[in-house]
Design a protein around this motif. Structure first.
Motif, mmCIF file in Angstrom:
data_model
loop_
_atom_site.group_PDB
_atom_site.id
_atom_site.type_symbol
_atom_site.label_atom_id
_atom_site.label_comp_id
_atom_site.label_asym_id
_atom_site.label_seq_id
_atom_site.Cartn_x
_atom_site.Cartn_y
_atom_site.Cartn_z
ATOM 1 N N ASP A 105 -5.062 1.145 -1.039
ATOM 2 C CA ASP A 105 -3.625 1.309 -0.825
ATOM 3 C C ASP A 105 -3.259 1.109 0.641
ATOM 4 O OD1 ASP A 105 -3.241 1.792 -3.487
ATOM 5 O OD2 ASP A 105 -3.056 3.966 -3.293
ATOM 6 N N VAL A 106 -4.098 1.598 1.534
ATOM 7 C CA VAL A 106 -3.828 1.453 2.965
ATOM 8 C C VAL A 106 -4.076 0.015 3.414
ATOM 9 C CG1 VAL A 106 -4.560 2.162 5.282
ATOM 10 C CG2 VAL A 106 -4.259 3.878 3.482
ATOM 11 N N ARG A 107 -5.129 -0.619 2.891
ATOM 12 C CA ARG A 107 -5.446 -1.999 3.272
ATOM 13 C C ARG A 107 -4.331 -2.972 2.919
ATOM 14 N NH1 ARG A 107 -10.906 -0.772 1.776
ATOM 15 N NH2 ARG A 107 -10.616 -1.705 -0.274
ATOM 16 N N THR A 108 -3.506 -2.610 1.941
ATOM 17 C CA THR A 108 -2.355 -3.444 1.578
ATOM 18 C C THR A 108 -1.494 -3.748 2.794
ATOM 19 O OG1 THR A 108 -2.244 -2.609 -0.683
ATOM 20 C CG2 THR A 108 -0.201 -3.498 0.230
ATOM 21 N N TYR A 109 -1.427 -2.796 3.717
ATOM 22 C CA TYR A 109 -0.538 -2.911 4.870
ATOM 23 C C TYR A 109 -1.206 -3.574 6.078
ATOM 24 C CZ TYR A 109 2.192 0.208 1.971
ATOM 25 O OH TYR A 109 2.897 0.746 0.918
ATOM 26 N N LEU A 110 -2.332 -4.253 5.835
ATOM 27 C CA LEU A 110 -2.962 -5.075 6.862
ATOM 28 C C LEU A 110 -2.631 -6.549 6.678
ATOM 29 C CD1 LEU A 110 -6.585 -3.595 7.105
ATOM 30 C CD2 LEU A 110 -4.894 -3.661 8.944
ATOM 31 N N ASN A 111 -2.203 -6.898 5.472
ATOM 32 C CA ASN A 111 -2.059 -8.302 5.099
ATOM 33 C C ASN A 111 -0.701 -8.874 5.474
ATOM 34 O OD1 ASN A 111 -4.611 -8.082 3.885
ATOM 35 N ND2 ASN A 111 -3.703 -7.355 1.966
ATOM 36 N N ALA A 112 -0.640 -10.192 5.455
ATOM 37 C CA ALA A 112 0.648 -10.869 5.619
ATOM 38 C C ALA A 112 1.532 -10.560 4.414
ATOM 39 C CB ALA A 112 0.431 -12.374 5.745
#
Length: 275
Positions: A105-112
């Motif tokens: 869920d947190v890694r979602t906010y690393l992407n373009a």
């Protein structure tokens, strides 16, 4: 502090509308600093209503109106109790962060995302991000940089202006400032998300800011419009968060009609309730 927030929007059409399908995302979220108390929803004409929680955890209301009409009206009055929106951290962390510690869920906010491309942001501003070495420095220095260097100019951009475009122009509104800051942070490997809400002391419109993830602490509030980080005081009301504006637009929808366009009137009216 207890606050009443009225969000209402009306549309008028040149010709009759046969189907109107909309989603409202203007319901204050439950946070450690914010507690929703009550809400009143008015829809004209009435239609089929469906409440649901989206993939980001935001509460949404879908309204499908099938009664023929020439105008529509949506109003949500929310009562919410807020406390100072503050997060304290005792230590600092060197960059880059270890991505393996982040949940999916947190890694979602690393992407373009649709409006934010971290790689393109980094290409446009390597001198800004490459000198940042710690997490606290990134949150404070980059928030201040956006506040200072991106001029706030009403109507200078649209809701679909990309972060790299507003960065290149050096102008924007709160949405653009939040997008640019998020792009900076994601380019450094810091999970960051877009926040939609209102400022109690700024009636008339919604507001946008950002949140960045601090391992073992949680989400840190950042407002690059007002150069506030870690502590946004008590007059923010949060509706929801997502990858960028498109995930948490206050209202989206479509209609079926021969009408080429519609006229919109929007009012956002926050009121502090005496206690």
């Amino acid at each position: 502090m207890k606050v009443s927030v009225e969000y209402d929007v009306s549309y008028s059409y040149d010709n009759i509308v046969t189907i109107n399908d909309n989603v409202l995302r203007v319901f204050p979220s439950k946070e450690f600093w914010q507690t929703p108390i009550d809400e009143q929803v008015t829809i004209t004409p009435t239609g089929k209503e469906l409440y649901y929680t989206d993939r980001f955890g935001n509460r949404n209301l879908r309204i499908k109106i099938t009664e023929p009409h020439y105008s529509s009206y949506f109003k949500v009055i929310s009562t919410v109790e807020t406390t100072p929106y503050k997060v304290t951290v005792d230590d600092d962390i060197s960059l880059p962060l270890d991505k393996s510690i982040f949940s999916p869920d947190v890694r979602t906010y690393l992407n373009a995302s649709t409006l934010i491309n971290p790689d393109m942001i980094r290409q446009r501003a390597p001198d800004i991000v490459d000198n940042v070495k710690t997490l606290k420095e990134a949150l404070q220095v980059l928030t201040e940089w956006v506040t200072t260097n991106i001029e706030y100019v009403p109507a200078s951009t649209t809701i679909q202006t990309k972060a790299r475009e507003s960065l290149a122009m050096g102008v924007g509104v709160c949405q653009d400032k939040a997008h640019i800051l998020i792009g900076f942070l994601r380019s450094l490997g810091i999970p960051s998300r877009y926040v939609s809400g209102i400022l109690v002391d700024t009636p008339g419109a919604t507001h946008a800011w950002a949140e960045a993830y601090w391992p073992n602490v949680g989400w840190i509030p950042l407002d690059p419009t007002h150069n506030r980080s870690f502590d946004l005081e008590h007059y923010y009301v949060k509706y929801g968060h997502g990858r960028d504006y498109n995930d948490v637009s206050p209202i989206t929808g479509s209609f079926e009609s021969d009408s080429p366009n519609s006229l919109t009137q929007l009012n956002v009216i926050p009121t502090i309730i005496p206690q």
